[in-house]
Design a protein around this motif. Structure first.
Motif, short mmCIF file in Angstrom:
data_model
loop_
_atom_site.label_atom_id
_atom_site.label_comp_id
_atom_site.label_asym_id
_atom_site.label_seq_id
_atom_site.Cartn_x
_atom_site.Cartn_y
_atom_site.Cartn_z
N SER A 77 1.09 5.97 13.64
CA SER A 77 1.01 5.03 12.51
C SER A 77 2.01 5.40 11.41
N LEU A 78 2.20 6.68 11.16
CA LEU A 78 3.22 7.08 10.19
C LEU A 78 4.61 6.65 10.64
N ALA A 79 4.90 6.86 11.92
CA ALA A 79 6.21 6.48 12.45
C ALA A 79 6.42 4.97 12.39
N GLU A 80 5.40 4.21 12.76
CA GLU A 80 5.54 2.75 12.74
C GLU A 80 5.70 2.23 11.31
N ALA A 81 4.98 2.81 10.37
CA ALA A 81 5.11 2.38 8.97
C ALA A 81 6.51 2.70 8.45
N LEU A 82 7.04 3.86 8.78
CA LEU A 82 8.40 4.20 8.36
C LEU A 82 9.43 3.32 9.06
N GLY A 83 9.20 2.99 10.31
CA GLY A 83 10.10 2.08 11.01
C GLY A 83 10.09 0.69 10.39
N GLY A 84 8.93 0.25 9.93
CA GLY A 84 8.82 -1.04 9.25
C GLY A 84 9.59 -1.09 7.94
N PHE A 85 9.82 0.08 7.34
CA PHE A 85 10.58 0.15 6.09
C PHE A 85 11.99 -0.42 6.27
N SER A 86 12.63 -0.14 7.42
CA SER A 86 13.98 -0.65 7.64
C SER A 86 13.98 -2.18 7.74
N ILE A 87 12.92 -2.75 8.31
CA ILE A 87 12.81 -4.20 8.39
C ILE A 87 12.58 -4.78 6.98
N GLU A 119 3.81 -15.01 -0.51
CA GLU A 119 3.65 -15.27 -1.94
C GLU A 119 2.20 -15.52 -2.32
N ARG A 120 1.45 -16.15 -1.42
CA ARG A 120 0.05 -16.48 -1.71
C ARG A 120 -0.92 -15.37 -1.33
N ARG A 121 -0.78 -14.80 -0.15
CA ARG A 121 -1.75 -13.84 0.40
C ARG A 121 -1.04 -12.62 0.97
N GLY A 122 -0.15 -12.03 0.22
CA GLY A 122 0.69 -10.94 0.72
C GLY A 122 -0.06 -9.74 1.26
N SER A 123 -0.99 -9.21 0.49
CA SER A 123 -1.70 -8.00 0.91
C SER A 123 -2.51 -8.24 2.17
N LEU A 124 -3.18 -9.36 2.23
CA LEU A 124 -3.99 -9.69 3.41
C LEU A 124 -3.09 -9.87 4.64
N MET A 125 -1.96 -10.54 4.47
CA MET A 125 -1.02 -10.75 5.58
C MET A 125 -0.51 -9.41 6.11
N VAL A 126 -0.11 -8.53 5.21
CA VAL A 126 0.42 -7.23 5.63
C VAL A 126 -0.64 -6.47 6.40
N PHE A 127 -1.85 -6.44 5.88
CA PHE A 127 -2.90 -5.66 6.53
C PHE A 127 -3.25 -6.21 7.92
N ILE A 128 -3.52 -7.50 7.99
CA ILE A 128 -3.94 -8.09 9.27
C ILE A 128 -2.84 -7.99 10.31
N LEU A 129 -1.61 -8.33 9.93
CA LEU A 129 -0.53 -8.32 10.92
C LEU A 129 -0.09 -6.91 11.32
N GLY A 150 5.83 -5.34 -3.49
CA GLY A 150 6.02 -3.93 -3.86
C GLY A 150 6.13 -3.00 -2.65
N ILE A 151 7.15 -2.16 -2.65
CA ILE A 151 7.39 -1.29 -1.49
C ILE A 151 6.27 -0.28 -1.31
N ARG A 152 5.77 0.30 -2.37
CA ARG A 152 4.65 1.26 -2.23
C ARG A 152 3.40 0.56 -1.70
N LYS A 153 3.13 -0.59 -2.28
CA LYS A 153 1.98 -1.38 -1.84
C LYS A 153 2.14 -1.77 -0.37
N PHE A 154 3.34 -2.22 0.00
CA PHE A 154 3.59 -2.60 1.38
C PHE A 154 3.38 -1.40 2.31
N MET A 155 3.93 -0.26 1.96
CA MET A 155 3.84 0.91 2.83
C MET A 155 2.39 1.37 2.98
N LEU A 156 1.62 1.40 1.90
CA LEU A 156 0.23 1.84 1.98
C LEU A 156 -0.64 0.89 2.80
N ILE A 157 -0.49 -0.40 2.55
CA ILE A 157 -1.29 -1.38 3.29
C ILE A 157 -0.87 -1.40 4.76
#
Length: 183
Positions: A77-87, A119-129, A150-157
């Motif tokens: 999960s750490l590796a996948e989250a860091l890989g998602g950072f480049s995207i 724009e409407r449901r960012g946090s929920l979209m990031v978490f579910i997907l 937010g990059i921190r928010k994106f990475m944590l979620i």
């Protein structure tokens, strides 16, 4: 790709000695393959098959064998989250060019739809997907970068969702391979 994945899985079951060899790469191999599979790459990486397999055979650094998949899930999960950072950064840096290119194409319509959802449901979209296996995580990540989510928010979620997904895959491998090899 589904047929190739099934054929690879059957081949790995028949040649289970190869699975034991994969464990020799350990957590570093798990990290590298998961990172490559989740970042932008030209060659598809079978990271789910590797996570399933290594989750079933990697011994834990400490504690009981049942904790092996937990540690493997954390690493993946750490590796996948860091890989998602480049995207994410690709979406962030190319937001104007992505939205303006060929506005009639299906790909651009999908991208614009993802932008509106972010724009409407960012946090929920990031978490579910990030918590389920699906092909929409990558366009959503591009959209998250484009709308300056937010990059921190994106990475944590994203990390929380990836932890659920990767740990479930690793435990499925642990219980599945243990039963299969016992059979």
């Amino acid at each position: 790709m589904i047929i190739i994945s099934i054929a690879l899985s059957v081949w790995l079951i028949i040649r289970r000695d190869i699975i034991q060899d994969l464990a020799g790469y350990g957590y570093i191999g798990m990290f590298a393959i998961s990172f490559l599979g989740s970042s932008i790459s030209i060659v598809p990486v079978p990271m789910l098959a590797v996570q399933f397999t290594l989750g079933g055979v990697l011994p834990p650094p400490v504690g009981e064998p049942i904790l092996g998949p937990l540690f493997a899930g954390i690493v993946a999960s750490l590796a996948e989250a860091l890989g998602g950072f480049s995207i994410y950064m690709t979406g962030y840096s190319g937001k104007s060019s992505l939205a303006g290119s060929d506005s009639g194409s299906k790909l651009n319509r999908l991208y614009c739809k993802m932008i509106r959802l972010m724009e409407r449901r960012g946090s929920l979209m990031v978490f579910i997907l990030s918590a389920i296996i699906n092909p929409f995580f990558y366009p959503m990540t591009l959209a998250a970068g484009a709308v300056n989510f937010g990059i921190r928010k994106f990475m944590l979620i994203s990390l929380a969702g990836k932890f659920i997904k990767c740990t479930a895959i690793c435990y499925a491998g642990y219980f599945g391979l243990t039963r299969l090899f016992g059979f």
